[in-house]
Design a protein around this motif. Structure first.
Motif: not given
Length: 828
Positions: A1-30
């Protein structure tokens, strides 16, 4: 797994019980990296439809049950939801057994949710012959794309003029002539105001003289330039900005004339963001003088706050609770704290905002559902800034507790007994009073519950020393409580003295008040003209075809309407069953009262205040202001008129049908009837004269009626608490209502029996039902109720786990997948 690959749990505006996990690539600019509380756009579901989601957690743990998708985009530079809000959302989700996505939908203004719009693009690789291969309607779209490149669905609909667009688009896609795409659109748009300024060339004095010379043959443009210089105050203190619209009005010029001067290099147009949240007020010195009784109550509340986080203020109607609230708010904001002032009804904000803005000016803002999406988003943003100069105090209905407070010091819940604090549909079905207590605890804030008729639960908690308790038993200015009389409808009917729905005493008291140029409030807790109509020959009653309920007649629109699903049809002139024209209307609503008053008192001015007359944003304000200005003699209304409104010329309050409240099939019926009648009675005699209240009833010696006459809250409480202890009702138990729904009554019966049996295996005889409610079908769905009574000592978490286990087991059964389950905690 890339060191720049960051996972996030998000709350979706749909009626589901759990949060969902997505990813994005970390930028050099904080500054370009994600922070918890920001919005992101993510794909979700089979079609990868795009949704606005909120980042709840950032981590480096890849999900094992599914393949994480990459986020589409980041919408915010900074979080719009804070830690306190996440904690509150989670508590609501847990306690009220609601999905976190439902809480997110209720909490966040719609303007913050991105609108995903489908667009049609011309396929640049299309190799067919559009003239020969496409139908006439398809060619219209293709030809439009030759000019426009992209088209939105609404534009296609206009081109095809009512022809079904979906088949046409589907065919174009199959022929590879077009492709679909989605565009993200922010719903929230700042309000921009155009301003005019001189160009850098024209701003030089010598050049300005040349411009005037060149405009010598253009009198209109000369007039515009002279008016601009005057509005700009150029030769005295050239600091005033010139609004383009104002300049047009001053010179009676068109936008075209000003734009021509822009093209000539004389003017420049620029835009500035302007707030939609403007209130007209005159701020006073902010001093509030309390009388002896108010001062004593204020001191007791302050002392109570030293020991308790929650205090109940039991103050009779007209005792001046608002002045005490103002004093407490001043204390909180002087400490740099934010204040939330909750009200049960939007109508109350109309009167109170004027009083509070005179004291607090721009520091107070309003938040409720009558605001449009952009206005609600602006309030949210101002609260998020936590600027002590603006919106440090928020006044609003129940949804205001979801705002992003970061430094909350005080919450006031006015008229805390009101049922309007309960959210019924859609989920989460939260109680704003109880939720605000949790919110206060999260912020280490204090909360004051105020009422002249407290809920049985709050009064019980105060007596049990769970809450602090303060009484205010004297009306402001030495005013006496109104005299309360009964008028016996049964006796008047027997003697044939009734004038339509008015007893002789009611007519007499209305007549006296009108002669004295005093105002009257008439309370009837049913809108419309008549609750139902019936054929005198065959007994047929027109019912809603979607619900098992009779249709209500609304005379203004000459329609029969269903108050449950909203469907309507034209009033019939003959019975649809037997053809007879002997159709009569039964019962009466506010619309009929308004009409009949005009017959008996043709010279008076009458207004009506109910859900039908207050649909528009400013309707409350217009009615209340007109009544305050004494341009209305009689105000006819539903329970909207009972809630804390203060009028100084009301001599008479008439309650036209007390019995309908007393015989409602609900364990709270007596409590709510008492509260409603006492509250509406409190609108009488507010300033310099003792008011009168006249109650029309078939049962003048009913216990509750007598308690209202004596203003005996404690007598009502003692009776109610004994009944609830004996029959296991709140505050001694928690009630959870399960409503099961299905289009088939047989399928519903089987599913409800199965679900009830599963609940009984976990909770035993705490489960009651299933039973059909009074109205067994709404919006084409049959429904059955199951009641669960759980002891207060029983763990909330354990209760939730057991319920969800039963629910999940039931829902995975293929036999009952189509049966919907609705859970309502503390439903009444």
């Amino acid at each position: 797994m890339s060191n720049n690959k960051i996972f996030i749990d998000v709350i979706l505006p749909v009626s589901v019980p759990n949060t969902f996990t997505y990813y994005y690539y970390k930028k050099n600019n904080e500054n370009e990296n994600l922070i918890v509380g920001q919005r992101v756009v993510v794909p979700f579901g089979k079609g990868n439809k795009l949704y606005t989601a909120i980042v709840k957690k950032i981590h480096q743990i890849e999900p094992t049950e599914y393949l994480a998708k990459e986020i589409n985009s980041i919408l915010d530079n900074a979080p719009i939801v804070n830690t306190y809000q996440f904690q509150l959302w989670e508590w609501i989700s847990d306690y009220y057994i609601a999905n976190l996505g439902d809480v997110f939908n209720a909490a966040l203004p719609n303007a913050f949710k991105i609108n995903i719009e489908t667009k049609i693009y011309k396929n640049l690789n299309y190799e067919g012959d559009p003239i020969n291969d496409l139908s006439d309607t398809e060619y219209l779209i293709y030809e439009a794309l030759e000019v426009r490149n992209t088209l939105e669905m609404i534009e296609i609909s206009e081109i095809l003029s009512g022809i079904s667009i979906h088949k046409t688009i589907k065919s174009l896609i199959e022929k590879r002539a077009v492709v679909l795409g989605e565009e993200l659109k922010e719903k929230y748009k700042p309000k921009l105001i155009p301003f005019v300024r001189l160009s850098s060339y024209a701003n030089e004095e010598q050049n300005l003289k040349i411009i005037f010379e060149n405009l010598s043959k253009k009198p209109k443009q000369t007039e515009i330039l002279l008016s601009f210089l005057k509005l700009n105050n150029r030769y005295h203190s050239p600091t005033l900005e010139v609004n383009k619209i104002e300049l047009q009005k001053t010179t009676n010029a068109t936008s075209v004339a000003i734009n021509q001067m822009v093209e000539s290099g004389i003017f420049e147009i620029y835009e500035k963001e302007d707030s939609r949240l403007k209130y007209e007020f005159q701020q006073s010195n902010g001093e509030v003088t309390l009388n002896e009784h108010q001062q004593q109550a204020y001191k007791q509340i302050k002392d109570s706050f030293n020991e308790k986080d929650v205090t109940l203020l039991f103050g009779i109607t007209g005792s001046g609770k608002t002045e005490i609230y103002i004093k407490l708010i001043k204390d909180a904001i002087s400490d740099g704290k934010q204040v939330l002032y909750l009200l049960p009804e939007i109508a109350l904000t109309t009167q109170l905002i004027v009083r509070l803005q005179k004291v607090f000016g721009n520091r107070i803002g309003v938040y409720h559902s009558k605001f449009n999406e952009n206005e609600r988003a602006e309030v949210w943003n101002e609260v998020l800034k936590n600027n002590n100069e603006k919106f440090q105090i928020i006044m609003g209905a129940r949804s205001a507790l979801f705002l992003p407070f970061s430094n909350l010091g005080l919450i006031i819940v006015d008229e805390e007994h009101e049922t309007s604090y309960k959210q019924f549909d859609p989920a989460p079905r939260y109680q704003a009073r109880d939720t605000s207590i949790v919110l206060a605890k999260l912020h280490n804030a204090k909360i004051l519950l105020g009422s002249a008729t407290p809920s049985v639960e709050s009064y019980y908690n105060a007596l049990q020393k769970k809450y602090g308790y303060v009484e205010l038993n004297n009306r402001f200015g030495g005013m006496l409580l109104p005299q309360v009389f009964c008028s016996d409808v049964k006796e008047a009917t027997r003697k044939k003295q009734m004038k339509s729905h008015f007893t002789p005493e009611m007519i007499q008291h209305i007549d006296e008040a009108i002669k004295n140029k005093e105002q009257i409030i008439l309370f009837q807790n049913r809108r419309g003209y008549a609750p139902f109509m019936v054929c005198e020959d065959c007994g047929q009653v027109p019912n809603c075809k979607h619900c098992d309920v009779s249709l209500t007649y609304h005379k203004a629109s000459n329609q029969l309407k269903c108050h449950y699903c909203g469907s309507s049809k034209k009033m019939v002139s003959s019975c649809p069953a037997c053809g007879s024209n002997r159709i009569v209307l039964k019962g009466f609503g506010t619309e009929q009262i308004e009409e009949e008053l005009e017959i008996y008192f043709p010279s008076i001015r009458i207004a009506r205040m109910d859900a039908d007359t207050t649909r528009n944003k400013n309707a409350y304000r217009q009615i209340i202001n007109t009544f305050e200005d004494r341009n209305i003699d009689v105000l006819v209304g539903t329970q909207m008129v009972t809630k804390g409104l203060d009028f100084d010329n009301v001599a008479l309050v008439g309650i036209l049908n007390a019995d309908s409240m007393l015989h409602f099939p609900d364990f709270r019926a007596f409590e709510r009837a008492f509260q409603l009648m006492c509250q509406v009675s409190g609108r009488a005699g507010r300033r310099n004269k003792r008011g009168k209240v006249l109650i029309q009833t078939y049962e003048p010696f009913h216990t509750v009626i007598q308690q209202v006459i004596k203003n005996d809250y404690k007598g009502m409480y003692e009776y109610e608490i004994l009944q609830r202890r004996n029959f296991n009702y709140p505050p001694f138990v928690r009630i959870i209502l399960f409503t099961l729904k299905h289009v088939s009554a047989d399928q519903l019966n089987q599913g409800a029996d199965e679900f009830a049996n599963e609940l009984k295996s976990s909770f035993g005889n705490r489960v009651l039902g299933p039973e059909f409610p009074i109205i067994s079908r709404i919006k084409n769905q049959y429904q059955k109720n199951i009641l669960l009574k759980v002891e207060r000592t029983f763990s909330v978490e354990a209760t939730r786990s057991l319920i969800l286990a039963v629910k999940n087991k039931f829902e995975v059964s293929s036999k009952y997948k189509s049966v919907k389950i609705q859970i309502d905690v503390d439903p009444y």
